[in-house]
Design an enzyme around this catalytic site. Structure first.
Site, short mmCIF file in Angstrom:
data_model
loop_
_atom_site.label_atom_id
_atom_site.label_comp_id
_atom_site.label_asym_id
_atom_site.label_seq_id
_atom_site.Cartn_x
_atom_site.Cartn_y
_atom_site.Cartn_z
N HIS A 36 0.86 -1.19 0.00
CA HIS A 36 0.00 0.00 0.00
C HIS A 36 0.90 1.24 0.00
O HIS A 36 1.91 1.28 0.70
CB HIS A 36 -0.90 -0.02 1.23
CG HIS A 36 -1.91 1.08 1.27
ND1 HIS A 36 -1.58 2.38 1.61
CD2 HIS A 36 -3.24 1.10 0.99
CE1 HIS A 36 -2.66 3.14 1.55
NE2 HIS A 36 -3.69 2.37 1.17
N ASP B 140 0.91 4.19 1.40
CA ASP B 140 1.25 4.75 2.70
C ASP B 140 2.22 3.86 3.46
O ASP B 140 3.13 4.34 4.15
CB ASP B 140 -0.01 4.95 3.55
CG ASP B 140 -0.94 6.01 2.98
OD1 ASP B 140 -0.45 6.92 2.28
OD2 ASP B 140 -2.16 5.92 3.22
N LYS B 141 2.06 2.55 3.33
CA LYS B 141 2.95 1.63 4.02
C LYS B 141 4.33 1.55 3.37
O LYS B 141 5.33 1.33 4.06
CB LYS B 141 2.31 0.24 4.09
CG LYS B 141 1.34 0.09 5.23
CD LYS B 141 2.09 0.11 6.55
CE LYS B 141 1.32 0.84 7.61
NZ LYS B 141 2.12 1.27 8.73
N GLU C 219 10.28 11.92 6.89
CA GLU C 219 9.00 11.77 6.22
C GLU C 219 9.23 11.34 4.77
O GLU C 219 10.22 11.75 4.14
CB GLU C 219 8.22 13.09 6.23
CG GLU C 219 8.09 13.74 7.59
CD GLU C 219 7.17 12.99 8.52
OE1 GLU C 219 6.39 12.16 8.03
OE2 GLU C 219 7.23 13.25 9.74
N GLU D 28 13.75 16.33 9.29
CA GLU D 28 14.86 16.87 10.07
C GLU D 28 15.69 15.71 10.61
O GLU D 28 15.16 14.86 11.33
CB GLU D 28 14.34 17.72 11.24
CG GLU D 28 13.53 18.94 10.81
CD GLU D 28 12.12 18.59 10.40
OE1 GLU D 28 11.66 19.11 9.36
OE2 GLU D 28 11.48 17.80 11.11
N LYS E 149 -5.62 -4.52 0.70
CA LYS E 149 -6.25 -4.10 1.95
C LYS E 149 -7.12 -5.23 2.49
O LYS E 149 -7.62 -6.06 1.73
CB LYS E 149 -7.13 -2.85 1.73
CG LYS E 149 -6.40 -1.67 1.13
CD LYS E 149 -7.31 -0.47 0.94
CE LYS E 149 -7.44 0.31 2.22
NZ LYS E 149 -8.14 1.61 2.02
N PHE F 82 -9.02 -4.79 -9.60
CA PHE F 82 -8.02 -4.02 -8.85
C PHE F 82 -6.67 -4.24 -9.52
O PHE F 82 -5.82 -4.97 -9.03
CB PHE F 82 -8.00 -4.47 -7.39
CG PHE F 82 -7.11 -3.66 -6.48
CD1 PHE F 82 -6.44 -2.52 -6.90
CD2 PHE F 82 -6.94 -4.05 -5.15
CE1 PHE F 82 -5.64 -1.78 -6.06
CE2 PHE F 82 -6.14 -3.33 -4.28
CZ PHE F 82 -5.48 -2.19 -4.73
N ASP G 180 -2.51 5.75 -6.18
CA ASP G 180 -2.78 6.65 -5.06
C ASP G 180 -1.46 7.13 -4.48
O ASP G 180 -0.52 6.33 -4.32
CB ASP G 180 -3.60 5.90 -3.99
CG ASP G 180 -4.16 6.83 -2.93
OD1 ASP G 180 -4.12 8.06 -3.14
OD2 ASP G 180 -4.65 6.33 -1.90
N ALA G 181 -1.36 8.41 -4.17
CA ALA G 181 -0.17 8.93 -3.52
C ALA G 181 -0.07 8.37 -2.10
O ALA G 181 -1.08 8.03 -1.47
CB ALA G 181 -0.20 10.45 -3.48
N ARG H 35 0.14 8.07 7.69
CA ARG H 35 -1.29 8.20 7.42
C ARG H 35 -2.10 7.01 7.89
O ARG H 35 -3.32 7.03 7.80
CB ARG H 35 -1.53 8.41 5.91
CG ARG H 35 -1.46 9.85 5.49
CD ARG H 35 -2.32 10.14 4.29
NE ARG H 35 -1.98 9.37 3.13
CZ ARG H 35 -2.02 9.86 1.88
NH1 ARG H 35 -2.36 11.12 1.67
NH2 ARG H 35 -1.74 9.08 0.86
N LYS H 36 -1.46 5.96 8.40
CA LYS H 36 -2.19 4.77 8.83
C LYS H 36 -2.03 4.55 10.33
O LYS H 36 -1.69 3.46 10.79
CB LYS H 36 -1.70 3.56 8.02
CG LYS H 36 -2.14 3.58 6.57
CD LYS H 36 -3.65 3.40 6.45
CE LYS H 36 -4.15 3.40 5.01
NZ LYS H 36 -4.16 4.74 4.42
N LYS I 211 10.47 8.24 13.16
CA LYS I 211 10.83 9.03 14.33
C LYS I 211 11.76 8.26 15.25
O LYS I 211 11.47 7.11 15.60
CB LYS I 211 9.56 9.43 15.11
CG LYS I 211 8.61 10.31 14.31
CD LYS I 211 7.34 10.62 15.10
CE LYS I 211 6.39 11.49 14.28
NZ LYS I 211 5.14 11.77 15.02
N LYS J 296 11.34 10.95 20.35
CA LYS J 296 9.99 11.45 20.10
C LYS J 296 9.00 10.58 20.87
O LYS J 296 8.86 9.39 20.60
CB LYS J 296 9.66 11.39 18.61
CG LYS J 296 10.20 12.54 17.78
CD LYS J 296 11.69 12.45 17.57
CE LYS J 296 12.16 13.47 16.55
NZ LYS J 296 13.65 13.50 16.47
N ASP K 117 5.87 10.47 20.74
CA ASP K 117 4.84 9.89 19.89
C ASP K 117 5.09 8.41 19.68
O ASP K 117 4.16 7.60 19.67
CB ASP K 117 4.83 10.57 18.50
CG ASP K 117 4.08 11.88 18.50
OD1 ASP K 117 3.34 12.15 19.46
OD2 ASP K 117 4.24 12.65 17.54
#
Length: 393
Positions: free
Chosen positions: A17, A19-20, A45, A58, A177, A243, A251-252, A257-258, A278, A282, A284
């Protein structure tokens, strides 16, 4: 089925995918840097689209990493190694836009407020890299101490990739998916699978009937326990009927995003911060892992059937500003008493988390797909049940 009170659904995605792919690239870069410089500061990123990978963020380190080569290795390993897949590791453009960590942020991370105020404790040397809230969750409904919908969705997604890579279903392509809906009874226990959805990218000449049969036989049935099937269980495979166009061509993609796929599939709450790319300064990332570690040990110790742990931080401050436990009425002792046990047995300052969970090492790309939690296939320090005896007293 008449006794069930509600349905809950979670989704997962394969490593192909878009995003992955981005999450895996960001974490591969992080791993490569930590392998040489364990105390590096990394906020990497990745954005991806047709024929293009953009690396930005960064990064503060003295080591050198060949980023374009790493990017191509990840893309190739995922399976985008031919132009006909719509994305090719050898021909995609790789652009970078990287700067050092803000010196204003570095001030508080390098020396916490407590240290500047005279605290000599080593674990007060590092402040949180940002303000924020994180959540950890655990439940006794699966061996992974994970909610059943996300646990099954991840296993189906990983199985979809495995049968593609092994050649068992040779016409599959990397994108995909999964989604699983579980029936829960009035006691919040999973009793059946209501429906399963699998969307699998495929060769244009593969027909829908063959795809359905192969995915059901080789992906779904080996993963979903027989006792969860009922006459009403519904299975949908590629419900649009086709598909072929997928991955970055369709898809970008973007790192982070997940976040619900990465955590608990929508069960409980989420602090909003992503994990991938990260470094462990961090919170997060590192504090989310620590909160999961705490919640899992609470449930494994028999203190509750379900537990959610919230921790909050201020930038540049080592000690959390708050700790909150919710056992949703399943606790055998009051939630406030569990909070006190966590304060006693879990040091949630960033430097202590990093030390206790051994986070300054290259262990992150392996969790960039198929979930950061509940991974029985990996030896993850935040998944260990090493505090059960202490919590039981």
């Amino acid at each position: 089925m008449a006794a069930t009170k509600y349905l809950f659904t979670s989704e997962s995605v394969t490593e192909g995918h878009p995003d992955k792919v981005c999450d895996q690239i960001s974490d591969a870069i992080l791993d490569a840097i930590l392998a040489q410089d364990p105390t590096a500061r990394v906020a990497c990123e990745t954005a991806i689209s047709t024929g293009l990978v953009l690396i930005l963020g960064e990064i503060s380190t003295d080591c050198y990493v060949e980023i374009p080569r790493l990017v191509r290795d990840v893309v190739r390993d995922v399976g985008y190694d031919r132009a006909k897949y719509g994305f090719d590791a050898d021909t995609c453009a790789v652009l970078t836009s990287i700067q050092e960590q803000s010196p204003d942020i570095a001030l508080g991370v390098n020396e916490a407020l407590e240290r500047r105020s005279g605290d000599s404790d080593f674990d007060s040397t590092m402040g949180a890299g940002d303000q924020g809230i994180v959540f950890g969750y655990a439940t006794d409904e699966t061996p992974e101490y994970m909610p059943m919908p996300i646990a099954l969705a991840h296993k189906l997604a990983k199985r979809l990739a495995d049968v593609r890579k092994s050649g068992l279903i040779p016409y599959l392509r990397p994108d995909g998916k999964t989604q699983v809906t579980i029936c829960y009874d009035e006691d919040h226990r999973p009793v059946a699978v209501d429906n399963i959805i699998v969307s699998a990218q495929h060769h244009p000449e593969a027909d829908q009937a063959t795809i359905y049969q192969d995915v059901r036989q080789h992906v779904i049935e080996p993963i979903v326990p027989k006792q969860l099937w009922t006459d009403q269980t519904k299975v949908l495979v590629n419900p649009t009927g086709r598909f072929v166009v997928g991955g970055p061509l369709g898809d970008a993609g973007l790192t982070g995003r997940k976040i619900i796929v990465d955590s608990y599939g929508g069960v409980g709450r989420h602090g909003g911060g992503a994990f991938s790319g990260k470094d462990p300064s961090k919170v997060d990332r590192s504090a989310s892992y620590a909160a999961r570690h705490a919640a899992k040990n609470v449930v494994a110790a028999g203190l509750a059937k379900r537990a959610e742990v919230q921790v909050a931080y201020a930038i540049g401050v080592a000690k959390p500003v708050s700790l909150f436990v919710d056992t949703f009425g399943t606790g055998v002792i009051p939630d406030r008493q569990i909070e006190e046990l966590l304060r006693t047995h879990f040091d949630l300052r960033p430097r202590a988390i990093i030390r206790n969970l051994d986070l300054e090492r290259p262990i992150y790309r392996q969790v960039a797909a198929y979930g950061h939690f509940g991974r029985l296939d990996l030896d993850l320090p935040w998944e260990r049940l090493d505090k059960v005896k202490e919590l039981r007293g």
